[in-house]
Every structure is written in structure tokens, then in C-alpha cells.
Scaffold this active site. Sequence first.
Site, PDB file in Angstrom:
ATOM      1  N   LYS A 166       0.854  -1.200   0.000  1.00 45.19           N
ATOM      2  CA  LYS A 166       0.000   0.000   0.000  1.00 45.19           C
ATOM      3  C   LYS A 166       0.889   1.249   0.000  1.00 45.19           C
ATOM      4  O   LYS A 166       1.858   1.323   0.755  1.00 45.19           O
ATOM      5  CB  LYS A 166      -0.887  -0.024   1.251  1.00 45.19           C
ATOM      6  CG  LYS A 166      -1.595   1.295   1.574  1.00 45.19           C
ATOM      7  CD  LYS A 166      -2.716   1.628   0.616  1.00 45.19           C
ATOM      8  CE  LYS A 166      -3.368   2.985   0.924  1.00 45.19           C
ATOM      9  NZ  LYS A 166      -4.194   3.475  -0.209  1.00 45.19           N
ATOM     10  N   SER A 167       0.548   2.222  -0.817  1.00 45.73           N
ATOM     11  CA  SER A 167       1.280   3.493  -0.800  1.00 45.73           C
ATOM     12  C   SER A 167       1.321   4.010   0.630  1.00 45.73           C
ATOM     13  O   SER A 167       0.285   4.045   1.310  1.00 45.73           O
ATOM     14  CB  SER A 167       0.577   4.533  -1.670  1.00 45.73           C
ATOM     15  OG  SER A 167       0.690   4.184  -3.019  1.00 45.73           O
ATOM     16  N   ASN A 183     -13.377   5.020  -4.744  1.00 46.15           N
ATOM     17  CA  ASN A 183     -12.775   5.072  -3.413  1.00 46.15           C
ATOM     18  C   ASN A 183     -12.262   6.463  -3.106  1.00 46.15           C
ATOM     19  O   ASN A 183     -11.842   7.205  -3.992  1.00 46.15           O
ATOM     20  CB  ASN A 183     -11.626   4.062  -3.297  1.00 46.15           C
ATOM     21  CG  ASN A 183     -10.280   4.612  -3.757  1.00 46.15           C
ATOM     22  OD1 ASN A 183      -9.568   5.282  -2.997  1.00 46.15           O
ATOM     23  ND2 ASN A 183      -9.927   4.349  -5.017  1.00 46.15           N
ATOM     24  N   SER A 184     -12.343   6.785  -1.825  1.00 47.68           N
ATOM     25  CA  SER A 184     -11.624   7.940  -1.299  1.00 47.68           C
ATOM     26  C   SER A 184     -11.066   7.521   0.055  1.00 47.68           C
ATOM     27  O   SER A 184     -11.524   7.961   1.108  1.00 47.68           O
ATOM     28  CB  SER A 184     -12.536   9.151  -1.170  1.00 47.68           C
ATOM     29  OG  SER A 184     -11.760  10.254  -0.706  1.00 47.68           O
ATOM     30  N   MET A 185     -10.100   6.595  -0.024  1.00 46.47           N
ATOM     31  CA  MET A 185      -9.532   6.015   1.193  1.00 46.47           C
ATOM     32  C   MET A 185      -8.775   7.086   1.982  1.00 46.47           C
ATOM     33  O   MET A 185      -8.785   7.087   3.215  1.00 46.47           O
ATOM     34  CB  MET A 185      -8.578   4.880   0.829  1.00 46.47           C
ATOM     35  CG  MET A 185      -9.193   3.779  -0.036  1.00 46.47           C
ATOM     36  SD  MET A 185     -10.574   2.966   0.740  1.00 46.47           S
ATOM     37  CE  MET A 185      -9.737   2.023   2.005  1.00 46.47           C
ATOM     38  N   GLY A 186      -8.095   7.969   1.257  1.00 43.40           N
ATOM     39  CA  GLY A 186      -7.323   9.025   1.929  1.00 43.40           C
ATOM     40  C   GLY A 186      -6.023   8.532   2.526  1.00 43.40           C
ATOM     41  O   GLY A 186      -5.591   9.015   3.570  1.00 43.40           O
ATOM     42  N   LEU A 187      -5.426   7.540   1.838  1.00 40.90           N
ATOM     43  CA  LEU A 187      -4.091   7.060   2.195  1.00 40.90           C
ATOM     44  C   LEU A 187      -4.000   6.457   3.603  1.00 40.90           C
ATOM     45  O   LEU A 187      -3.053   6.762   4.341  1.00 40.90           O
ATOM     46  CB  LEU A 187      -3.093   8.226   2.078  1.00 40.90           C
ATOM     47  CG  LEU A 187      -2.108   8.182   0.912  1.00 40.90           C
ATOM     48  CD1 LEU A 187      -1.294   9.489   0.881  1.00 40.90           C
ATOM     49  CD2 LEU A 187      -1.142   7.007   1.056  1.00 40.90           C
ATOM     50  N   CYS A 217      -1.979  10.190  -6.002  1.00 41.89           N
ATOM     51  CA  CYS A 217      -3.066   9.938  -5.047  1.00 41.89           C
ATOM     52  C   CYS A 217      -4.139  11.013  -5.214  1.00 41.89           C
ATOM     53  O   CYS A 217      -3.863  12.194  -5.016  1.00 41.89           O
ATOM     54  CB  CYS A 217      -2.580   9.924  -3.606  1.00 41.89           C
ATOM     55  SG  CYS A 217      -3.971   9.598  -2.518  1.00 41.89           S
ATOM     56  N   GLY A 233      -6.835  -4.634  -9.392  1.00 39.02           N
ATOM     57  CA  GLY A 233      -7.277  -3.856  -8.239  1.00 39.02           C
ATOM     58  C   GLY A 233      -8.679  -4.230  -7.809  1.00 39.02           C
ATOM     59  O   GLY A 233      -8.880  -5.105  -6.965  1.00 39.02           O
ATOM     60  N   LYS A 262       4.136   5.853 -10.221  1.00 34.31           N
ATOM     61  CA  LYS A 262       2.736   5.526 -10.521  1.00 34.31           C
ATOM     62  C   LYS A 262       2.075   6.804 -10.994  1.00 34.31           C
ATOM     63  O   LYS A 262       2.035   7.812 -10.282  1.00 34.31           O
ATOM     64  CB  LYS A 262       2.061   5.011  -9.238  1.00 34.31           C
ATOM     65  CG  LYS A 262       0.561   4.771  -9.335  1.00 34.31           C
ATOM     66  CD  LYS A 262       0.237   3.363  -9.763  1.00 34.31           C
ATOM     67  CE  LYS A 262      -1.230   3.016  -9.648  1.00 34.31           C
ATOM     68  NZ  LYS A 262      -1.545   2.246  -8.457  1.00 34.31           N
TER      69      LYS A 262
HETATM   70  O1  ERO Z   1      -7.248   7.063  -1.265  1.00 35.57           O
HETATM   71  C1  ERO Z   1      -6.223   6.386  -1.391  1.00 35.57           C
HETATM   72  O2  ERO Z   1      -5.597   5.912  -0.425  1.00 35.57           O
HETATM   73  C2  ERO Z   1      -5.795   6.144  -2.775  1.00 35.57           C
HETATM   74  N1  ERO Z   1      -6.746   5.780  -3.673  1.00 35.57           N
HETATM   75  C3  ERO Z   1      -6.457   5.633  -4.992  1.00 35.57           C
HETATM   76  O3  ERO Z   1      -7.339   5.318  -5.803  1.00 35.57           O
HETATM   77  N2  ERO Z   1      -5.208   5.807  -5.416  1.00 35.57           N
HETATM   78  C4  ERO Z   1      -4.197   6.177  -4.568  1.00 35.57           C
HETATM   79  O4  ERO Z   1      -3.075   6.359  -5.050  1.00 35.57           O
HETATM   80  C5  ERO Z   1      -4.505   6.356  -3.183  1.00 35.57           C
HETATM   81  C6  ERO Z   1      -3.491   6.752  -2.229  1.00 35.57           C
HETATM   82  C7  ERO Z   1      -2.251   7.050  -2.487  1.00 35.57           C
END
Ligand code: ERO
Length: 319
Positions: free
Chosen positions: A45-46, A77-81, A137, A278, A171
Site C-alpha cells: 500500500k502506498s 474510493n476515497s480512502m485518503g491514504l 493519489c 485492483g 505511478k
Molecule cells: O485514497 C487512497 O488511499 C488512494 N486511492 C487511490 O485510488 N489511489 C491512490 O493512489 C490512493 C493513495 C495514495
Amino acid sequence: MADLTTQFLELPVKNPLMNASGVWCSVASQLEALAESAAGAMVSKSCTLHPRDGNPEPRYRVFGHGGPKENKVCSINSMGLPNEGFAYYLRYAQRHDHENKPLFVSISGLTLDDNLTMVDSLKDAVTPAILEVNLSCPNVPGKSQIGYDFDAMDTLLAEVSSGYQRPFGVKLPPYFDMAHFDEAAEILNRYPLVAFVTCINSIGNALVIDLESETTLIKPKDGFGGLGGDYVLPTALANVNAFYRRCSEKTIIGCGGVKSGTEAFLHLLAGATLVQIGTSLYEEGPGIFPRVLDELAAIMDDKGYKTIADFRGKLKTIA
Ligand code: ERO
């Protein structure tokens, strides 16, 4: 039976499939499941310098459009890292069996300095893990994507190249304009240590709305988030092929819309060397890899291709 082995930056790889960063790779148990899966490579994961909780839930939703016959698999998605912090993924990298399969460590620092600190630590750690810098991101409120700011991208590549002094990759976000393909590729080609380019991250800031409830599918950013799955396949193929044509010294990793052997084949045909999964990995779990590999091998057998080199990058256009 088709031979699915390949090479990535001169490393032998059992097959071209891997996860897309963010899916099944946030914690050690998921990374271990990928290590044991049929995937040929894997990426973590980033991460940011320090751990993050990410955005409020619901922040990932899968949805299908087009009716039952179409069977589309899409995600927003909007996980926000959300991530465990760089040190956690470095510790995993230090105990990963790199002979079994290559591991990419993806970093996505909130500032240039944070990225350079992580790059320094990775360099000092002398692990065979391969560095990928996420320039795309889409989901950190108030932060724009480096991949859409060509000056910032140029500065970052210069600084990471001089700090890391080893091959690494980036990326990229999707681009939608020939002038942007040209400009991004021209910047990437200034940096010989940029050995690979992963195309594409999710299509940023889409809005998916539920008809019945008249409500957004996800909560963060008023429902705006990155699109993945079936919707993004043509954009992903375009970006893979655009950078394959423009960056002849670099290796391309394809990501976007892969759910079966068909899309994996198309990414390879467009010029990808490795192909990431993904949204469909999120839905099916690591058992997806043997299925897609079998389907890819069947397509190659049908077409009489014995190895991936027989067709990789050999997309035909209409004269
Ligand atoms: O929201 C995230 O963690 C995220 N979602 C993505 O679709 N791409 C991302 O590169 C990323 C967080 C770096």
C-alpha cells in the site's frame, strides 16, 4: 501450454500478474497472502512517513452498471491514504522472500521532504525491494496530484534520482490529452533512473450517485473519489500504450480494469510487462490470480502464442 514467465528489469518473474497498490496489501497478513498467492509480483500500500487513519467510512464501494448481462465491476474510493507508515512496510520488505517474487514498495509522501526521507531510508536499508513513487493519489483533501503538476513532477524526479541513485518507478495518474502524454513522457525521459512507469491510478474525482436514495456512494469529499474497474479499462490501455510508445527505455506496468485473462492480454498487447489487478482482487481475493492466469494461458494457446514476448507491445493499428 503457454509459457507465462517474464522478466522485469532483468529479474525473472513467474508470471506478469500482481496486485494494484492499495488492494490486499495494507497489513502484513494481506502481504503474506499475496506472497503465497499465484501472483508473479506484489506491491505494498502506498505509504506516508507516519501512519494515517485515512478518510471516514464509507470510503470504498463497488458497484455495477449496465444491467445483469453486462456484469460490470466498478469501484469508487476515497480512502485518503490509510496506511501503517513507512517503517512498517520497510520491516515487511526486510523479511519478504524476494527470490519467491519481487516486492515493490510504494511511497506517497505528503511533502517532497517526506518522500526524500523515505527514499533515503529505503536506500540505506539495502533491500532488494523495488521503489515506486506514487505521483497520483487523488484523495487527500487539499492536496493536488503531483502527476498533474509537471513542474512539481520534474522537481520530484530530479530529487529522488539524486537521492536514491538506483532505478525506481512512478505511478502515474491517467492523462487524457495527447499534449499531456507528450509532456509527461518528455519529463520522464529526462531521468534514466526512472526505470518503470505504472499506468494508471484511479480516474480521480468521479461522482457515483445511488438513484433510489439520491445519495453519494461514499462519504469523504462530498462523494468525490477515484474510479476503478471496468469503466477505466480503455483509459488504462490508452495510457499504457501512450507511454510504451514514448518511453522506449522504460518498462510499463499496466493497471486498470483487469478482471479476466482478456483484459490482462490487452494490457500486455498494449505494451505492459506486468499487469496489476485492483477492483476485482478486492472482490475475489488472491484466488483471482490462478483464474486469470489460466484464462490468459488459454487465450495465448488459442492464438498460438507460446510466450508473452510473442505479442507484448505488438498492438496493431488500422492503416
Ligand atoms: O485514497 C487512497 O488511499 C488512494 N486511492 C487511490 O485510488 N489511489 C491512490 O493512489 C490512493 C493513495 C495514495
